[in-house]
Design a protein around this motif. Structure first.
Motif, PDB file in Angstrom:
ATOM      1  N   GLY A   1      41.124  41.914  34.678  1.00  0.00           N
ATOM      2  CA  GLY A   1      40.785  43.284  34.321  1.00  0.00           C
ATOM      3  C   GLY A   1      41.967  44.024  33.735  1.00  0.00           C
ATOM      4  O   GLY A   1      41.819  44.810  32.793  1.00  0.00           O
ATOM      5  N   GLU A   2      43.140  43.764  34.265  1.00  0.00           N
ATOM      6  CA  GLU A   2      44.348  44.414  33.761  1.00  0.00           C
ATOM      7  C   GLU A   2      44.629  44.010  32.317  1.00  0.00           C
ATOM      8  O   GLU A   2      45.135  44.819  31.524  1.00  0.00           O
ATOM      9  N   VAL A   3      44.282  42.771  31.953  1.00  0.00           N
ATOM     10  CA  VAL A   3      44.486  42.296  30.578  1.00  0.00           C
ATOM     11  C   VAL A   3      43.752  43.196  29.584  1.00  0.00           C
ATOM     12  O   VAL A   3      44.294  43.593  28.552  1.00  0.00           O
ATOM     13  N   GLN A   4      42.495  43.535  29.900  1.00  0.00           N
ATOM     14  CA  GLN A   4      41.677  44.347  29.005  1.00  0.00           C
ATOM     15  C   GLN A   4      41.709  45.841  29.353  1.00  0.00           C
ATOM     16  O   GLN A   4      41.258  46.671  28.564  1.00  0.00           O
ATOM     17  N   GLY A   5      42.217  46.157  30.521  1.00  0.00           N
ATOM     18  CA  GLY A   5      42.195  47.544  30.962  1.00  0.00           C
ATOM     19  C   GLY A   5      40.815  48.000  31.406  1.00  0.00           C
ATOM     20  O   GLY A   5      40.576  49.194  31.587  1.00  0.00           O
ATOM     21  N   GLN A   6      39.914  47.052  31.583  1.00  0.00           N
ATOM     22  CA  GLN A   6      38.554  47.375  31.994  1.00  0.00           C
ATOM     23  C   GLN A   6      37.848  46.104  32.451  1.00  0.00           C
ATOM     24  O   GLN A   6      38.380  45.007  32.320  1.00  0.00           O
ATOM     25  N   GLY A   7      36.644  46.265  32.947  1.00  0.00           N
ATOM     26  CA  GLY A   7      35.856  45.122  33.395  1.00  0.00           C
ATOM     27  C   GLY A   7      35.018  45.503  34.598  1.00  0.00           C
ATOM     28  O   GLY A   7      35.234  46.554  35.220  1.00  0.00           O
TER      29      GLY A   7
END
Length: 279
Positions: A25-31
């Motif tokens: 989630g941190e990779v995309q900033g969302q999820g």
């Protein structure tokens, strides 16, 4: 079980799944982090207690199949597949990126171990019914595990599948319902999920259990009972889970279906999770 056994506890497996999901989630900033944190105990029990599979051969014909009806839970399943050794950990940082094997919604053509494309909600159980019937006709003793959401209980296609599974006496089908009482438009109980769930399934001829989906002992007992049942009927485990389980400040948020995590909160969430790491 066919998977490699180790002395890693189910609680540790669930914690690892939660941590991997947060890192993705941190990779995309969302999820869909709320769902991933909530269902981690269910996934740990399925993959490291209940299911037969070979991590080095995800398409082994004798494997138990895990069908993710809820495609937006893909981040949770990717974390479980990494923990199981089916996906390598070093792909974690590619989550949701172009050419990644881990798109934000699960697609079978992209990802080893992702058995179906489940983005259209309410379709997974119907696919699972067809697959379970096919396995029986091939005399393959494998089980189909179908993970679906409480929101899908409001889909007519789900109940058509429920009736079909009873008609065909699909005792190789185990449906797992993640009941977190959250949908995009609000609580599931305010939509089409009024009343106790197990009696509904029982009325349709299923063996039904309802458990705390964040209680590992209860989950182990429920999965064991579902597999061991001798009656020629499908079986369902309704798992009452807590969204964002393990990260208290996210659990407290009113809207958790697509929980908003600010840029500076990912590290804080990981710290909170670390505080509860199993010994």
């Amino acid at each position: 079980m066919t998977q490699t056994l180790s002395n890693v506890s189910l609680a540790q497996r669930a914690w690892n799944i939660r941590r991997k999901a947060l890192l993705m989630g941190e990779v995309q900033g969302q999820g869909y982090i709320g769902q991933a944190l909530g269902v981690a105990d269910v996934l740990a029990t399925a993959y490291f207690h209940a299911m037969d599979y070979r991590a080095e051969d995800p398409e082994w014909e004798g494997r138990d199949r895990f069908y993710l009806s809820i495609g937006h839970y893909a981040i949770a399943l990717y974390a479980a597949l990494m923990e199981a050794g089916i996906l390598p950990d070093d792909e974690l940082a590619t989550y949701g990126m172009d050419d990644s094997r881990m798109p934000m919604s699960g697609m079978a053509s992209y990802t080893p171990g992702m058995e179906i494309t489940g983005g259209s909600l309410g379709q997974g159980l119907g696919i699972a019914v067809g697959a379970a019937l096919g396995l029986k006709r091939k005399k393959n003793p494998a089980f189909i595990f179908n993970l679906m959401s409480d929101g899908e209980l409001g889909e007519g296609s789900t109940w058509e599948a429920v009736m079909s599974a009873t008609q065909w006496q699909l005792d190789n089908l185990i449906c797992v319902v993640d009941f977190n009482n959250q949908q995009a438009d609000g609580p599931s109980r305010n939509a089409l999920a009024v009343g106790a769930e197990a009696p509904k399934w029982q009325a349709f001829g299923w063996h039904a259990q309802e458990v705390d989906g964040n209680d590992m002992d209860a989950l182990v007992a429920a999965f064991d009972a579902a597999r061991a049942l001798k009656d020629p009927k499908p079986r369902v485990i309704i798992c009452n889970t807590t969204m964002c389980k393990g990260v208290d400040f996210l659990e407290a948020r009113e809207i958790t279906h697509f929980v908003r995590v600010e840029a500076d909160e990912w590290a804080k969430a990981l710290e909170k999770l670390d505080e509860g790491k199993p010994q």
